[in-house]
Scaffold this motif. Structure first.
Motif, PDB file in Angstrom:
ATOM      1  N   ALA A   4       0.840  -1.202   0.000  1.00 55.18           N
ATOM      2  CA  ALA A   4       0.000   0.000   0.000  1.00 55.18           C
ATOM      3  C   ALA A   4       0.866   1.239   0.000  1.00 55.18           C
ATOM      4  N   GLN A   5       1.959   1.220   0.748  1.00 56.87           N
ATOM      5  CA  GLN A   5       2.850   2.365   0.805  1.00 56.87           C
ATOM      6  C   GLN A   5       3.562   2.545  -0.532  1.00 56.87           C
ATOM      7  N   GLN A   8       1.417   4.323  -2.949  1.00 58.46           N
ATOM      8  CA  GLN A   8       1.256   5.731  -2.652  1.00 58.46           C
ATOM      9  C   GLN A   8       2.505   6.519  -3.039  1.00 58.46           C
ATOM     10  N   PRO A  80      -6.748  -0.158   1.931  1.00 56.15           N
ATOM     11  CA  PRO A  80      -5.914  -0.824   2.944  1.00 56.15           C
ATOM     12  C   PRO A  80      -5.762  -2.315   2.634  1.00 56.15           C
ATOM     13  N   ASN A 194      -0.127   1.594   7.366  1.00 57.76           N
ATOM     14  CA  ASN A 194      -0.228   0.948   6.060  1.00 57.76           C
ATOM     15  C   ASN A 194      -1.045   1.728   5.039  1.00 57.76           C
ATOM     16  N   SER A 195      -1.807   2.706   5.480  1.00 57.49           N
ATOM     17  CA  SER A 195      -2.722   3.407   4.576  1.00 57.49           C
ATOM     18  C   SER A 195      -2.764   4.892   4.903  1.00 57.49           C
ATOM     19  N   SER A 196      -3.266   5.668   3.953  1.00 54.61           N
ATOM     20  CA  SER A 196      -3.357   7.113   4.150  1.00 54.61           C
ATOM     21  C   SER A 196      -4.506   7.444   5.094  1.00 54.61           C
TER      22      SER A 196
END
Length: 306
Positions: A4-5, A8, A80, A194-196
């Motif tokens: 996930a990163q 991004q 996520p 792990n997520s924004s």
């Protein structure tokens, strides 16, 4: 770095240790959040005259889910990892569902002073839970600053309370809201690794809205006779204290400790008293002013490096 990163383009910020400082931009995001959440107390009081607690929560979360979902789709923000879904559901249940319904119901039964005093137990619970579950420890500035800030909130509560801290359904609901608030924050913190903050806020908002769907008939009935003022405040609650504030909160929480961010929310009661003075022409007692100054001093001290 998680997948996930990688999608991004940048890794999620590492959580600072209790001895490190919080980045200025994260502090600014946290302060914006606290200001908008403080304004929500006024909005809930105004909209709550025409909308029942569950109906108001559903309307607020529906607006937030639509707005944030649009941004997520436009920006194509990655979702996520599947392993985070159970924790995400719990965050939506506690932070967006139970907390909002309980808070709305409490404010219809007890005055704002008593409500804010009980809700301010939330940061205490956050510090305890984060200290043990998230292994953030109990740095001295956080503990001392939190105690000082809580003392200031208690002064504000007594100064602005018309009924006192009495037992009853309203106090029990406010206590439930404080516990759900603390549980939601501690649950959300690991998700931000792990997520924004944007996608976590959106999905948690969706979870809360879906869980509040049983209130849909009530919402439709309430809106049929609600005043324009109540509808306007409901729109405000959905856009700013929900969509904007929960996203900026997630941004700040990802770059600080849960304990420090929780302590920052001690500023909410003095800001709420000030806004009530400016918007509702409710002149605060001198004891409330003194409590606000004490809370501010405690929060400033709590944000110091170890």
């Amino acid at each position: 770095m998680t997948s996930a990163q990688a999608n991004q383009g940048t890794a999620s910020p590492e959580t600072p240790t209790p001895s490190s400082g919080t980045p200025p931009l994260a502090v600014a995001a946290g302060l914006l959040t606290v200001f908008l959440w403080a304004s929500a107390f006024i909005g809930i009081r105004a909209a709550g005259k025409d909308l029942d607690p569950g109906a108001l929560t559903l309307a607020r979360l529906f607006i937030g889910a639509v707005l944030l979902g649009t941004v997520v789709l436009v920006r194509k923000v990655p979702l996520p990892p599947r392993a985070d879904l159970p924790r995400l559901f719990l965050c939506g249940l506690l932070w967006f569902g139970i907390y909002n319904v309980a808070l709305n119901a409490a404010e219809q039964r007890i005055d704002a002073g008593t409500t804010s005093m009980i809700i301010s137990l939330g940061p205490v619970l956050i510090a305890v839970l984060a200290g043990f579950l998230l292994r953030e420890g109990f740095p001295r500035p956080l503990v001392v600053g939190g105690i000082v800030a809580l003392a200031g909130v208690v002064l504000i509560g007594f100064a602005t309370s018309s009924k006192g801290l009495e037992a009853g359904a309203g106090s029990a609901l406010a206590l439930l809201a404080a516990a759900a608030y603390a549980g939601g924050v501690v649950t959300e913190k690991p998700l931000l690794a792990n997520s924004s903050a944007l996608v976590i806020t959106w999905l948690a908002c969706v979870v809360g809205a879906v869980l509040c769907l049983p209130f849909l008939p009530q919402l439709i009935d309430n809106l049929s006779h609600a005043s324009g003022k109540a509808i306007g405040w409901t729109l405000y609650l959905g856009v700013f204290p929900t969509s904007v504030a929960f996203t900026t909160w997630g941004y700040a929480l990802a770059r600080s400790t849960a304990g420090k961010m929780g302590a920052l929310t001690y500023l909410s009661p003095p800001i709420a008293v000030t806004l009530a003075w400016l918007i509702l022409d409710e002149t605060p007692p001198w004891l409330a002013v003194a409590g606000g100054a004490l809370s501010l001093a405690g929060v400033v001290y709590s944000q110091r490096k170890k």
